[in-house]
Design an enzyme around this catalytic site. Structure first.
Site, PDB file in Angstrom:
ATOM      1  N   ASP A 189       0.857  -1.178   0.000  1.00  0.00           N
ATOM      2  CA  ASP A 189       0.000   0.000   0.000  1.00  0.00           C
ATOM      3  C   ASP A 189       0.891   1.225   0.000  1.00  0.00           C
ATOM      4  O   ASP A 189       1.565   1.520   0.997  1.00  0.00           O
ATOM      5  CB  ASP A 189      -0.912   0.005   1.229  1.00  0.00           C
ATOM      6  N   GLU A 273      -1.368  -1.443  -6.039  1.00  0.00           N
ATOM      7  CA  GLU A 273      -2.450  -0.652  -6.617  1.00  0.00           C
ATOM      8  C   GLU A 273      -2.067  -0.105  -7.987  1.00  0.00           C
ATOM      9  O   GLU A 273      -0.897   0.184  -8.235  1.00  0.00           O
ATOM     10  CB  GLU A 273      -2.790   0.525  -5.701  1.00  0.00           C
ATOM     11  N   ASP A 356      -3.460   1.558   6.874  1.00  0.00           N
ATOM     12  CA  ASP A 356      -2.492   1.178   5.842  1.00  0.00           C
ATOM     13  C   ASP A 356      -2.276  -0.333   5.770  1.00  0.00           C
ATOM     14  O   ASP A 356      -2.230  -0.914   4.691  1.00  0.00           O
ATOM     15  CB  ASP A 356      -1.159   1.884   6.083  1.00  0.00           C
TER      16      ASP A 356
END
Length: 424
Positions: A189, A273, A356
């Site tokens: 992340d 991501e 997170d």
């Protein structure tokens, strides 16, 4: 596999003069034939291709004697770059208006843009022996040896930086020693406060190299703006400012290379991501921090190093609610859209989530589901593809528009998704 080795050259005064001449001649040829192609199209609606330009270049070298003083491959590659610029423009012209990012070829300037030229290997005109590099017209040039250059030489690109250094990028065909295969998988992340948080709970601090050098940059800018134009002090101030920026870039690249290499070495599958950084930097309050983080470069490093070592980098959809979803029960909490909320308790299963780490766990879970969905699919011939081929495709594949369950990911679910994905 092709790999580039960057080295810093130590040319003599005469070699510096010849390098600068070659860069100038390559720029002159590019601009002259760009102007010629534009004029020909405006007057006669005709186009010049690379072959026609190359023939005219041969005649031009008979008229302009100083074009013969430099490496002929530098001039030919300048024409090839012009041809590539035209092809990229017309290929991008066919895209929809909102996705165009390649403009019409522009004239090259003496200042403010990359100053370089490329030469090709032929008949042993390029050689590397210990800390010396042989280049056409230049002869043997010494360089700072920081790594061993292995493989078959292909070409060399010589660049003059804004700080006055001469960098050579040597492209070689070489065999890369692969890392040992491991079974560990990880989710990442990316963020601003912490550069990244892994699904294992590891937190990597954000070094923020640009912000730490702000005082030096401000001082260098002030000195440059107060110096008299055309004076030697202004030249010195300009070089000092360029070296400050160069140091920031080198520190950041060193951090990103070491981090990406370690992650590729320790993990088999990396889920991350799919960030739309170009949209995220439009946010005024976060633009500087996002640019300083250089997420795009980090992801690019992960991808090409994954290909080198037969690892997998799987991207998760941009609008997947990684921070809002409870990693235990799957409940989506809309209150987590507030970026100030760093910890929250799930109202359904009472699981306590750190923002997170929870996002990293969800990214790992979703990435593995996407890989499983790919490996279980059947191709058009009715035969299941080989796992190895699927994994290589997944490493550099386009981001998925569907989640692991085949449901479409709607951007409307998370209106502030661009911000949330980047710093959650």
């Amino acid at each position: 596999m092709q790999k580039a080795f960057k080295i810093t050259l130590i040319p003599t005064h005469n070699q510096q003069v010849l390098i600068n001449k070659t860069i100038g001649c390559a720029r002159f040829v590019y601009n002259r034939f760009l102007g010629l192609r534009k004029e020909l199209y405006n007057t006669e609606k005709k186009a010049l291709n690379y072959n026609a330009c190359s023939q005219q270049l041969t005649l031009l070298k008979k008229e302009i004697e100083w074009l013969k003083e430099v490496d002929k491959f530098a001039l030919q590659n300048s024409l090839k770059n012009l041809e590539t610029a035209y092809k990229n423009f017309f290929a991008d012209f066919k895209k929809i208006k909102s996705r165009k990012n390649v403009g019409f070829p522009k004239f090259k300037k003496k200042h403010g843009c990359k100053q370089s030229y490329k030469t090709n290997l032929t008949n042993g005109n390029i050689q590397v022996i210990e800390n010396r590099l042989k280049l056409p017209k230049l002869g043997w040039v010494k360089f700072h040896k920081s790594q061993s250059i292995t493989g078959k030489l292909i070409n060399v690109t010589v660049t003059r930086t804004s700080s006055g250094k001469y960098i050579a990028s040597i492209l070689c065909e070489t065999e890369i020693e692969k890392h040992h295969q491991v079974t560990q998988n990880i989710g990442l992340d990316l963020g601003i406060k912490s550069y990244l948080v892994t699904s294992n709970g590891e937190v990597v601090d954000n070094p923020k190299y640009y912000r730490t050098q702000t005082r030096k940059l401000r001082k260098a800018h002030k000195k440059l703006s107060r110096s008299v134009k055309g004076s030697s002090n202004r030249v010195k101030a300009k070089i000092k400012l360029a070296r400050t920026y160069e140091r920031i870039t080198n520190l950041r690249d060193d951090f990103l290379h070491k981090l990406s290499t370690r992650l590729i070495k320790e993990n088999s599958i990396i889920c991350i991501e799919d960030l739309r950084v170009a949209n995220m930097v439009k946010i005024p309050l976060l633009a500087l921090s996002i640019s300083d983080a250089s997420w795009s470069k980090f992801v690019a490093m992960l991808e090409y190093k994954a290909l080198w070592h037969d690892k997998i980098v799987q991207k998760v959809g941009t609008f997947y609610p990684s921070s809002q979803t409870c990693n235990d029960c799957g409940f989506i909490n809309p209150l987590v859209k507030d970026l100030k909320l760093r910890e929250w308790s799930c109202p359904t299963c009472s699981n306590y989530n750190f923002r997170d780490n929870n996002a990293a766990l969800n990214i790992l879970s979703e990435g593995l589901k996407l890989l499983t969905a790919k490996s279980s699919c059947i191709n058009t011939a009715g035969v299941s593809p080989a796992a190895k081929r699927l994994f290589k495709t997944a490493a550099v594949g386009a981001p998925d528009a569907l989640n692991a369950y085949g449901e479409s990911v709607s951007p409307g679910v998370i209106q502030a998704g661009i911000v949330e994905v980047g710093i959650a």
